[in-house]
Scaffold this active site. Structure first.
Site, mmCIF file in Angstrom:
data_model
loop_
_atom_site.group_PDB
_atom_site.id
_atom_site.type_symbol
_atom_site.label_atom_id
_atom_site.label_comp_id
_atom_site.label_asym_id
_atom_site.label_seq_id
_atom_site.Cartn_x
_atom_site.Cartn_y
_atom_site.Cartn_z
ATOM 1 N N LYS A 3 0.733 -1.046 0.119
ATOM 2 C CA LYS A 3 0.164 0.041 0.056
ATOM 3 C C LYS A 3 0.856 1.332 -0.155
ATOM 4 C CE LYS A 3 -3.724 -0.015 2.677
ATOM 5 N NZ LYS A 3 -4.647 -0.273 3.823
HETATM 6 O O1 G3P Z 1 -7.251 0.919 5.242
HETATM 7 C C1 G3P Z 1 -7.835 2.078 5.531
HETATM 8 C C2 G3P Z 1 -9.042 1.907 6.530
HETATM 9 O O2 G3P Z 1 -8.432 1.028 7.548
HETATM 10 C C3 G3P Z 1 -9.252 3.182 7.022
HETATM 11 O O3 G3P Z 1 -10.434 2.851 7.746
HETATM 12 O O4 G3P Z 1 -12.037 3.058 9.745
HETATM 13 O O5 G3P Z 1 -9.555 4.011 9.998
HETATM 14 O O6 G3P Z 1 -11.230 4.950 8.732
HETATM 15 P P1 G3P Z 1 -10.927 3.847 9.293
#
Ligand code: G3P
Length: 227
Positions: free
Chosen positions: A86
């Protein structure tokens, strides 16, 4: 649409794998911080469980392109094929993506995507996946689902092979809306996996079927009790 687990806790991953059709695991530095320790101990454990064919997404954390490329090589060297590195969809990240495409066969996922333009540029740089953050976009006052759908349209209209791997969800309806549009993948927390089909009407229907069966067959009996 492939479903992946956005988490690094091996017990949670095992539990979700046992109950749902899962194609792999995505992580990021925040997710790894919740486990702690040597990140490769965690990631090797995940790779060992999901197998070498499943997708595993692991983020590089360097800021400079050359360092991102070095990290990418190190990550794939330690975790094997089907490991997607990533890389944030920012100018230095795009530079790293171009170097990776020109000099290696390492697949990568463009991450931290808040705008369709980021995804388009990353796709043109050769990203296998682009990860729009649906809920985080909503929290900025925009429409995260719409952004993810626009990215899908851009990829289709431009005959690009890059797939959307939508991330950052807060509810099952968001996942379903993207499913309808045929986006490539969604990565979901273990908690949200358990909410995908959580509905008291479903539970009541199943309970009623069991109660009706036991009403004539006797409590605790199943079809195995008869021949
Ligand atoms: O990989 C990106 C994702 O995990 C972001 O999720 O819930 O931290 O916004 P969040």
């Amino acid at each position: 649409m492939k479903l992946l687990i956005d988490d690094a806790h091996i017990d949670a991953i095992k539990k979700i794998y046992a109950a749902y059709p899962v194609s792999g695991v995505t992580t990021n530095p925040t997710i790894l911080s919740k486990v702690g320790g040597n990140p490769f101990d965690t990631l090797r454990q995940i790779r060992g469980f999901i197998g070498e064919e499943a997708d595993l997404h692991v983020q590089a954390v360097s800021r400079r392109a050359d360092d991102i490329v070095a990290e990418a090589k190190h990550i794939v060297n330690l975790l094997g094929a089907n490991t997607y590195v990533k890389i944030p969809a920012v100018p230095e990240g795009f530079r790293a993506m171009k170097i990776l495409v020109d000099t290696t066969e390492i697949p990568f996922t463009a991450t931290a995507i808040y705008t369709p333009m980021q995804a388009f540029i990353a796709g043109q740089c050769g990203a296998s996946f682009a990860a729009p953050y649906v809920n985080r976009i909503d929290n900025m006052g925009f429409d995260g689902l719409r952004v993810a759908m626009e990215i899908q349209k851009i990829f289709t209209a431009n005959h690009m092979e890059t797939e959307v791997i939508a991330a950052s969800f807060k509810n099952s309806q968001q996942v379903l809306e993207l499913c309808k549009c045929g986006v490539g993948a969604a990565t979901i927390s273990p908690e949200l996996f358990d909410m995908l089909v959580k509905n008291s009407a479903i539970d009541s229907a199943v309970d009623a079927f069991i109660a009706d069966f036991e009403s004539f067959a006797g409590a605790g009996n199943t079809m195995l009790s008869f021949r």
